[in-house]
Enzyme design. Structure first.
Site, PDB file in Angstrom:
ATOM      1  N   ASN A 127      48.641  97.592  32.559  1.00 17.27           N
ATOM      2  CA  ASN A 127      49.406  98.819  32.337  1.00 17.27           C
ATOM      3  C   ASN A 127      49.060  99.842  33.405  1.00 17.27           C
ATOM      4  O   ASN A 127      47.892 100.200  33.558  1.00 17.27           O
ATOM      5  CB  ASN A 127      49.049  99.395  30.955  1.00 17.27           C
ATOM      6  CG  ASN A 127      49.339  98.409  29.838  1.00 17.27           C
ATOM      7  OD1 ASN A 127      50.467  98.251  29.426  1.00 17.27           O
ATOM      8  ND2 ASN A 127      48.302  97.712  29.370  1.00 17.27           N
ATOM      9  N   TYR A 164      50.262 103.303  16.869  1.00 21.16           N
ATOM     10  CA  TYR A 164      50.350 104.758  16.727  1.00 21.16           C
ATOM     11  C   TYR A 164      50.126 105.300  15.325  1.00 21.16           C
ATOM     12  O   TYR A 164      50.296 106.484  15.094  1.00 21.16           O
ATOM     13  CB  TYR A 164      51.680 105.252  17.310  1.00 21.16           C
ATOM     14  CG  TYR A 164      51.813 104.812  18.745  1.00 21.16           C
ATOM     15  CD1 TYR A 164      50.872 105.227  19.686  1.00 21.16           C
ATOM     16  CD2 TYR A 164      52.809 103.941  19.160  1.00 21.16           C
ATOM     17  CE1 TYR A 164      50.943 104.801  21.006  1.00 21.16           C
ATOM     18  CE2 TYR A 164      52.893 103.509  20.472  1.00 21.16           C
ATOM     19  CZ  TYR A 164      51.956 103.939  21.388  1.00 21.16           C
ATOM     20  OH  TYR A 164      52.023 103.509  22.682  1.00 21.16           O
ATOM     21  N   ARG A 183      44.933  99.695  32.917  1.00 23.28           N
ATOM     22  CA  ARG A 183      44.266  99.071  31.774  1.00 23.28           C
ATOM     23  C   ARG A 183      44.808  97.664  31.661  1.00 23.28           C
ATOM     24  O   ARG A 183      46.021  97.458  31.676  1.00 23.28           O
ATOM     25  CB  ARG A 183      44.565  99.848  30.490  1.00 23.28           C
ATOM     26  CG  ARG A 183      43.559  99.568  29.368  1.00 23.28           C
ATOM     27  CD  ARG A 183      44.057 100.032  28.031  1.00 23.28           C
ATOM     28  NE  ARG A 183      45.054  99.121  27.523  1.00 23.28           N
ATOM     29  CZ  ARG A 183      46.225  99.498  27.020  1.00 23.28           C
ATOM     30  NH1 ARG A 183      46.572 100.769  26.949  1.00 23.28           N
ATOM     31  NH2 ARG A 183      47.079  98.595  26.576  1.00 23.28           N
ATOM     32  N   GLU A 242      59.008 105.706  24.078  1.00 20.52           N
ATOM     33  CA  GLU A 242      57.605 106.141  24.113  1.00 20.52           C
ATOM     34  C   GLU A 242      57.433 107.632  24.411  1.00 20.52           C
ATOM     35  O   GLU A 242      56.347 108.084  24.734  1.00 20.52           O
ATOM     36  CB  GLU A 242      56.855 105.311  25.162  1.00 20.52           C
ATOM     37  CG  GLU A 242      56.705 103.868  24.739  1.00 20.52           C
ATOM     38  CD  GLU A 242      56.316 102.974  25.895  1.00 20.52           C
ATOM     39  OE1 GLU A 242      57.202 102.700  26.738  1.00 20.52           O
ATOM     40  OE2 GLU A 242      55.162 102.563  25.967  1.00 20.52           O
ATOM     41  N   SER A 297      54.582  99.494  24.720  1.00 18.29           N
ATOM     42  CA  SER A 297      54.345  99.915  23.335  1.00 18.29           C
ATOM     43  C   SER A 297      54.849  98.907  22.308  1.00 18.29           C
ATOM     44  O   SER A 297      55.127  99.263  21.164  1.00 18.29           O
ATOM     45  CB  SER A 297      54.971 101.295  23.045  1.00 18.29           C
ATOM     46  OG  SER A 297      54.158 102.303  23.569  1.00 18.29           O
ATOM     47  N   GLU A 300      48.824  91.468  30.047  1.00 21.14           N
ATOM     48  CA  GLU A 300      49.535  92.391  30.937  1.00 21.14           C
ATOM     49  C   GLU A 300      48.569  93.422  31.502  1.00 21.14           C
ATOM     50  O   GLU A 300      47.452  93.600  31.012  1.00 21.14           O
ATOM     51  CB  GLU A 300      50.671  93.108  30.196  1.00 21.14           C
ATOM     52  CG  GLU A 300      50.183  94.020  29.092  1.00 21.14           C
ATOM     53  CD  GLU A 300      51.162  95.156  28.786  1.00 21.14           C
ATOM     54  OE1 GLU A 300      52.098  95.381  29.572  1.00 21.14           O
ATOM     55  OE2 GLU A 300      50.956  95.832  27.771  1.00 21.14           O
ATOM     56  N   ASP A 305      44.975  93.995  29.654  1.00 22.78           N
ATOM     57  CA  ASP A 305      44.821  93.488  28.286  1.00 22.78           C
ATOM     58  C   ASP A 305      44.740  91.966  28.238  1.00 22.78           C
ATOM     59  O   ASP A 305      45.434  91.285  28.995  1.00 22.78           O
ATOM     60  CB  ASP A 305      46.010  93.944  27.431  1.00 22.78           C
ATOM     61  CG  ASP A 305      46.125  95.459  27.347  1.00 22.78           C
ATOM     62  OD1 ASP A 305      45.102  96.135  27.543  1.00 22.78           O
ATOM     63  OD2 ASP A 305      47.232  95.950  27.074  1.00 22.78           O
ATOM     64  N   GLY A 365      48.239 104.708  27.743  1.00 26.13           N
ATOM     65  CA  GLY A 365      48.177 105.884  26.878  1.00 26.13           C
ATOM     66  C   GLY A 365      47.045 106.814  27.304  1.00 26.13           C
ATOM     67  O   GLY A 365      45.977 106.371  27.689  1.00 26.13           O
TER      68      GLY A 365
HETATM   69  N1  LIG Z   1      51.111  85.687  24.034  1.00 26.27           N
HETATM   70  C1  LIG Z   1      50.651  86.492  23.073  1.00 26.27           C
HETATM   71  N2  LIG Z   1      49.850  85.998  22.101  1.00 26.27           N
HETATM   72  C2  LIG Z   1      49.388  86.808  21.099  1.00 26.27           C
HETATM   73  N3  LIG Z   1      49.696  88.094  20.993  1.00 26.27           N
HETATM   74  C3  LIG Z   1      50.490  88.638  21.926  1.00 26.27           C
HETATM   75  C4  LIG Z   1      50.997  87.881  23.022  1.00 26.27           C
HETATM   76  N4  LIG Z   1      51.768  88.687  23.786  1.00 26.27           N
HETATM   77  C5  LIG Z   1      51.733  89.896  23.192  1.00 26.27           C
HETATM   78  N5  LIG Z   1      50.970  89.879  22.084  1.00 26.27           N
HETATM   79  C6  LIG Z   1      50.690  90.996  21.156  1.00 26.27           C
HETATM   80  O1  LIG Z   1      51.696  91.987  21.319  1.00 26.27           O
HETATM   81  C7  LIG Z   1      51.139  93.193  21.869  1.00 26.27           C
HETATM   82  C8  LIG Z   1      52.075  93.799  22.900  1.00 26.27           C
HETATM   83  O2  LIG Z   1      52.344  92.866  23.907  1.00 26.27           O
HETATM   84  P1  LIG Z   1      52.377  93.229  25.443  1.00 26.27           P
HETATM   85  O3  LIG Z   1      52.706  91.999  26.184  1.00 26.27           O
HETATM   86  O4  LIG Z   1      51.134  93.913  25.806  1.00 26.27           O
HETATM   87  O5  LIG Z   1      53.633  94.212  25.532  1.00 26.27           O
HETATM   88  P2  LIG Z   1      53.726  95.810  25.697  1.00 26.27           P
HETATM   89  O6  LIG Z   1      53.997  96.022  27.157  1.00 26.27           O
HETATM   90  O7  LIG Z   1      54.880  96.188  24.854  1.00 26.27           O
HETATM   91  O8  LIG Z   1      52.431  96.400  25.270  1.00 26.27           O
HETATM   92  C9  LIG Z   1      49.808  92.775  22.456  1.00 26.27           C
HETATM   93  O9  LIG Z   1      48.917  93.853  22.500  1.00 26.27           O
HETATM   94  C10 LIG Z   1      49.382  91.641  21.508  1.00 26.27           C
HETATM   95  O10 LIG Z   1      48.813  92.133  20.313  1.00 26.27           O
HETATM   96 MG   LIG Z   2      50.523  95.914  25.970  1.00 26.59          MG
END
Ligand SMILES: Nc1ncnc2c1ncn2[C@@H]1O[C@H](COP(=O)(O)OP(=O)(O)O)[C@@H](O)[C@H]1O
Ligand SMILES: [Mg+2]
Length: 343
Positions: free
Chosen positions: A298, A242, A281, A15, A176, A296, A283, A302
């Site tokens: 953060n 990105y 942030r 990243e 990311s 998660e 999500d 970003g």
């Molecule tokens: N359980 C889930 N169901 C649906 N989409 C998911 C799920 N987990 C992750 N994602 C998708 O993958 C993206 C990145 O996952 P995330 O867990 O936020 O990891 P990172 O820390 O890499 O951002 C999310 O923004 C979402 O779009």
């Molecule tokens: Mg994420």
């Protein structure tokens, strides 16, 4: 008296480009506000203005930097003792614009604390917890915040069957969407696990939630405005994150007031339950019944002007410059008077 801020950026993780793009904009916004800014790259140390102009560019490439380039940068990082740099020890606040396991995991913050350097954002413990998706999800569950069902790999066949397909495979400690896959069939599972394992030893498999994706910025413990993320792919992957135009981001999200309030409440609760500081942030994804589940939180989201947290702030009436200044103020408040004052 004008405050001096060190913007610490770079890193040797996939990243890196994202961090440099954010730093370009944070540095400009802080200078615009009258702060004196010194820019420090974790690999190159304090940057001259020429070097700064070369390195800090607002664009992020389609792919993260390659492994060889990152290894070279990591070697350079080894040679620098950041916490002894004058640019960090002799300024009021160190503003972190870094991403990836090294910093989001709290190790850098620990060293900054030990050196009594005042920095923006979460402390080592909060950073470490939020970075570890397995540990964070357990804490979220304890706090009554729904999060998608998951298991650590190797999981037994029964767990895999109960999750069904598609399912999500992701490294426990990453960001990311690096190392993350949407797995459509059982045959694709081993390859996805291997990809995730290149990023972190601990790998999660998780139930895939097909619903809308929502995000909320938290500032000083309070929820900002809920936004919706609409990527062209099924998930918000690196490319969608990105590449301009691949994702629509809607602030405020076009959702019921009740759901917006719910997300704000869950976001604030998650921020508190994980012990986060100043800002984050959080999500969410909706399940088929439209209920939000926290994916998660953060701690170093970003920070380009068009990143999600700045958009969430903007929709609440805080410009990018306001947001950057606020993060500096929150750090200064904690320090009492900044670290020029002996304590
Ligand atoms: N359980 C889930 N169901 C649906 N989409 C998911 C799920 N987990 C992750 N994602 C998708 O993958 C993206 C990145 O996952 P995330 O867990 O936020 O990891 P990172 O820390 O890499 O951002 C999310 O923004 C979402 O779009
Ligand atoms: Mg994420």
């Amino acid at each position: 008296m004008s405050r001096t801020i060190a913007v610490l950026t770079g890193g040797s993780t996939p990243e890196r480009d994202v961090a440099l793009a954010g730093a370009a904009q944070v540095v400009a916004a802080l200078r615009d506000r009258g702060y004196t800014v010194r820019t420090v790259d974790t690999a190159y140390g304090e940057l001259s203005s020429e070097r700064e102009a070369q390195l800090l560019h607002p664009d992020v490439k389609r792919e993260p930097p390659g492994a060889a380039a990152l290894e070279d940068l990591a070697e350079l990082e080894q040679a620098i003792d950041l916490v002894t740099l004058d640019a960090l020890t002799n300024t009021d606040v160190t503003f972190l614009v870094l991403h990836g396991a090294q910093v989001e995991g709290g190790a850098l913050q620990e060293r900054l604390d030990a050196a009594r350097i005042t920095y923006t954002g979460s402390d080592p413990a909060g950073s470490r917890l939020a970075m570890d998706k397995d540990a964070a999800k357990r804490r979220l569950e304890d706090a009554g915040i729904p999060t998608p069902a998951w298991a650590l790999w190797p999981a037994d066949d029964e767990a895999v069957r109960s999750f069904g397909f598609p399912l999500i495979v992701k490294p426990s400690k990453a960001g990311s969407s690096v190392g993350l896959s949407l797995v459509e069939t059982v045959n694709d599972l081993p390859a996805a696990i291997r990809v995730a394992q290149t990023v972190d030893d601990e790998v999660l498999i998780e139930v895939y939630l097909p619903g809308r994706e929502l995000t909320i910025g938290i500032l000083d413990g309070r929820a900002l405005t809920v936004g919706e993320i609409i990527p062209q792919h099924e998930i918000f992957d690196y490319e969608c994150k990105y590449t301009p135009g691949l994702t629509e981001e809607v602030f405020p999200a076009d959702i019921d007031t009740a759901l917006a309030k719910d997300i704000q409440y869950l976001g604030e609760t998650a921020h508190r339950a994980l012990g986060l500081r100043d800002f984050s942030r959080v999500d969410f994804r909706l399940d088929t019944g439209g209920r939000p589940h926290c994916i998660e939180a953060n701690t170093l989201p970003g920070m380009t002007a068009t990143s999600l947290l700045p958009q969430s702030a903007a929709a609440s009436g805080l410009s990018f410059g306001d947001l950057c200044a606020r993060l500096v103020e929150l750090a200064l408040r904690r320090a009492g008077h900044g670290n020029k004052v002996p304590r």
